[in-house]
Design a protein around this motif. Structure first.
Motif, PDB file in Angstrom:
ATOM      1  N   PRO A 176      16.902   6.973  59.859  1.00 15.84           N
ATOM      2  CA  PRO A 176      17.367   8.247  60.399  1.00 15.84           C
ATOM      3  C   PRO A 176      17.615   9.370  59.394  1.00 15.84           C
ATOM      4  N   THR A 177      17.509   9.113  58.083  1.00 15.83           N
ATOM      5  CA  THR A 177      18.054  10.069  57.118  1.00 15.83           C
ATOM      6  C   THR A 177      17.160  11.269  56.844  1.00 15.83           C
ATOM      7  N   GLY A 178      15.840  11.134  57.076  1.00 18.19           N
ATOM      8  CA  GLY A 178      14.917  12.203  56.693  1.00 18.19           C
ATOM      9  C   GLY A 178      14.561  12.186  55.220  1.00 18.19           C
ATOM     10  N   VAL A 179      15.012  11.165  54.498  1.00 17.76           N
ATOM     11  CA  VAL A 179      14.757  11.061  53.060  1.00 17.76           C
ATOM     12  C   VAL A 179      13.404  10.395  52.823  1.00 17.76           C
ATOM     13  N   THR A 180      12.670  10.897  51.834  1.00 17.15           N
ATOM     14  CA  THR A 180      11.430  10.272  51.383  1.00 17.15           C
ATOM     15  C   THR A 180      11.699   9.583  50.053  1.00 17.15           C
ATOM     16  N   TYR A 181      11.392   8.303  49.957  1.00 14.36           N
ATOM     17  CA  TYR A 181      11.690   7.557  48.735  1.00 14.36           C
ATOM     18  C   TYR A 181      10.796   8.027  47.593  1.00 14.36           C
ATOM     19  N   SER A 182      11.405   8.219  46.453  1.00 10.56           N
ATOM     20  CA  SER A 182      10.669   8.690  45.280  1.00 10.56           C
ATOM     21  C   SER A 182       9.803   7.572  44.708  1.00 10.56           C
ATOM     22  N   ARG A 183       8.847   7.961  43.865  1.00 10.34           N
ATOM     23  CA  ARG A 183       8.019   6.951  43.198  1.00 10.34           C
ATOM     24  C   ARG A 183       8.893   6.016  42.365  1.00 10.34           C
ATOM     25  N   GLN A 184       9.880   6.566  41.667  1.00 12.65           N
ATOM     26  CA  GLN A 184      10.751   5.721  40.859  1.00 12.65           C
ATOM     27  C   GLN A 184      11.479   4.702  41.728  1.00 12.65           C
ATOM     28  N   THR A 185      11.985   5.152  42.882  1.00  5.15           N
ATOM     29  CA  THR A 185      12.677   4.239  43.796  1.00  5.15           C
ATOM     30  C   THR A 185      11.746   3.120  44.234  1.00  5.15           C
ATOM     31  N   LEU A 186      10.535   3.473  44.634  1.00  4.40           N
ATOM     32  CA  LEU A 186       9.590   2.472  45.123  1.00  4.40           C
ATOM     33  C   LEU A 186       9.147   1.523  44.012  1.00  4.40           C
ATOM     34  N   GLU A 187       8.974   2.040  42.818  1.00  5.42           N
ATOM     35  CA  GLU A 187       8.596   1.161  41.705  1.00  5.42           C
ATOM     36  C   GLU A 187       9.707   0.166  41.395  1.00  5.42           C
ATOM     37  N   GLU A 188      10.954   0.603  41.488  1.00  4.89           N
ATOM     38  CA  GLU A 188      12.074  -0.304  41.250  1.00  4.89           C
ATOM     39  C   GLU A 188      12.175  -1.348  42.366  1.00  4.89           C
ATOM     40  N   LEU A 221       1.121   0.163  44.726  1.00 10.56           N
ATOM     41  CA  LEU A 221       1.742  -0.091  43.430  1.00 10.56           C
ATOM     42  C   LEU A 221       1.199  -1.382  42.811  1.00 10.56           C
ATOM     43  N   PRO A 222       1.305  -1.537  41.502  1.00 12.64           N
ATOM     44  CA  PRO A 222       0.719  -2.709  40.829  1.00 12.64           C
ATOM     45  C   PRO A 222       1.240  -4.035  41.394  1.00 12.64           C
ATOM     46  N   ASP A 223       0.311  -4.941  41.643  1.00 12.63           N
ATOM     47  CA  ASP A 223       0.619  -6.309  42.066  1.00 12.63           C
ATOM     48  C   ASP A 223       1.406  -6.377  43.371  1.00 12.63           C
ATOM     49  N   MET A 224       1.239  -5.374  44.248  1.00 10.35           N
ATOM     50  CA  MET A 224       1.976  -5.373  45.511  1.00 10.35           C
ATOM     51  C   MET A 224       1.072  -5.584  46.726  1.00 10.35           C
ATOM     52  N   VAL A 225      -0.242  -5.483  46.551  1.00 12.60           N
ATOM     53  CA  VAL A 225      -1.127  -5.541  47.710  1.00 12.60           C
ATOM     54  C   VAL A 225      -1.045  -6.883  48.422  1.00 12.60           C
ATOM     55  N   GLU A 226      -0.814  -7.967  47.691  1.00 13.27           N
ATOM     56  CA  GLU A 226      -0.791  -9.300  48.302  1.00 13.27           C
ATOM     57  C   GLU A 226       0.581  -9.687  48.839  1.00 13.27           C
ATOM     58  N   ARG A 227       1.589  -8.823  48.654  1.00  9.56           N
ATOM     59  CA  ARG A 227       2.904  -9.148  49.192  1.00  9.56           C
ATOM     60  C   ARG A 227       3.466  -8.029  50.080  1.00  9.56           C
ATOM     61  N   THR A 228       2.585  -7.094  50.477  1.00  7.31           N
ATOM     62  CA  THR A 228       3.028  -5.957  51.288  1.00  7.31           C
ATOM     63  C   THR A 228       2.333  -5.953  52.636  1.00  7.31           C
ATOM     64  N   LEU A 229       3.117  -5.728  53.695  1.00  6.37           N
ATOM     65  CA  LEU A 229       2.593  -5.519  55.033  1.00  6.37           C
ATOM     66  C   LEU A 229       2.974  -4.107  55.454  1.00  6.37           C
TER      67      LEU A 229
END
Length: 395
Positions: A176-188, A221-229
């Motif tokens: 509900p927040t309207g926030v878009t996660y930053s690249r840094q957030t997603l990488e972490e 992101l690196p090494d995430m394709v096989e663990r992301t849906l």
């Protein structure tokens, strides 16, 4: 006769967080004029050209059972779209078409969670998330974000909560927040998922509604394709909420098992709906931008209105069709404020508490009525909040 714990424990205590919404709808049915700023339903309908494609497909006979995984055309179209947006090679066999994004969320958790496993989700959350995880037989464990961090998730909090967990559900741009996660957030987040061996379920239904920054799919992101849906949908991008057409994109072996699940549950999506979705997705970005344009305008107007006062705070409104407003200066809870606003001014909003503990003292406002009425309602909300804050200060 007893019912299963799985069904009776979807919403513990029987409260699903939608009490204010249900009360507003009852008032409308009783003839009251209510300004509804509650759910994410476009105030424009599905584009006539999409409906024409749907009608043509149905009249040409595509009204029988469709292939359970989805039509080859739509699976190819979704695969091409995801590949273009992420840069990750994506083929038909990586795609399952589902009856809307909600069905995709449920199927994704069934795929990766055994009964009793822990599924993580971020708080604030879309109201169905905990029940979806419980419905899959897993234990729903929230990970709080905070207003002080503009509701950007902190990797260390996810890591602390990850003991015993097998999956993490995220949503950016966020409802509900309207926030878009930053690249840094997603990488972490990705680092935590790799270290903790978590499946990442990424709800990306608002990926065409980005007002600031860029949408980044963690699948890229690196090494995430096989663990992301990835979960996607036609609902928000093309105003096809009632058509119930979504998808899951993931590793081929996961998709093959999910096709088996669909055979035993939903048994696919009507072919004429899928043909309309294929048409819409190939209509180009101009159609998507046209559908997103009203929310972009209203968000800009909201920033202007909120900047002219100092009682109501605005969580960074970077994407999606919602505003998360901080009303803690009034001394009210989100639920108390929302009920009072409905009683006093006949404006219906969602209490922040409907979306988790982290959003207490906030309200969610959907930007889903015409520009002038939206601006007037938002100004009324600000004035009402100032009145309550002044009354509190005088006590």
């Amino acid at each position: 006769m007893k019912l299963s714990q799985r069904i009776t424990h979807l919403t513990p205590g029987g409260n699903d967080g939608w009490d204010v919404f249900y009360r507003a709808r009852r008032m409308i049915s009783e003839g009251h004029a209510i300004t509804e700023l509650t759910i994410g339903e476009h105030d424009i309908r599905t584009d006539p050209s999409i409906l024409q494609a749907m009608d043509l497909s149905a009249r040409q006979g595509h009204t029988g059972y469709a292939m359970v995984p989805g039509t080859d055309l739509l699976r190819d179209t979704v695969a091409a779209r995801v590949q273009a947006r992420t840069g990750v090679p994506t083929l038909r066999r990586n795609v399952l078409i589902t009856p809307g994004g909600q069905a995709a969320l449920f199927a994704a958790h069934v795929a990766v969670c055994n009964p009793g496993d822990v599924g993580l989700f971020l708080d604030p959350y879309y109201a169905t998330y905990p029940g979806t995880i419980r419905g899959a037989g897993a234990i729903a464990r929230p990970v709080q974000t905070t207003a002080d961090d503009a509701f950007q998730p902190r990797a260390e909090r996810i890591d602390e909560a990850a003991e015993g967990a097998v999956s993490l559900l995220i949503n950016t741009p966020n409802n509900p927040t309207g926030v878009t996660y930053s690249r840094q957030t997603l990488e972490e987040i990705a680092k935590v998922c790799r270290r903790r061996d978590l499946w990442l379920i990424s709800d990306e239904v608002y990926d065409t509604q980005v007002w600031e920054g860029d949408h980044i799919s963690p699948r890229s992101l690196p090494d995430m394709v096989e663990r992301t849906l990835i979960v996607g949908s036609m609902s928000k991008s093309h105003a096809m909420t009632g058509s119930r057409c979504g998808w899951i994109v993931g590793p081929e072996d996961v998709i093959s098992h999910l096709i088996n699940l669909a055979t035993h549950t939903t048994y696919g999506v009507p072919g004429f709906i899928q043909d309309a979705a294929s048409f819409a997705l190939t209509a180009g970005v101009a159609m998507e931008e046209e559908i997103a344009a009203p929310f972009r305008r209203r968000r800009a107007k909201a920033v202007e209105i909120l900047a002219a006062q100092n009682t109501v705070g605005l969580v960074p409104a970077q994407g999606a069709m919602y505003l998360m407003l901080d009303i803690r200066a009034t001394g009210q809870s989100g639920e108390g404020f929302a009920n009072a606003l409905l009683d006093r001014h006949a404006i219906a909003v969602m209490p922040g508490e409907s979306f988790g503990d982290a959003a207490a003292g906030h309200i969610r406002v959907a930007m889903t009525i015409d520009d002038d009425r939206f601006a007037s309602a938002l100004q009324t909300i600000c004035n009402f909040a100032s009145e309550l804050a002044d009354r509190r200060a005088a006590e």
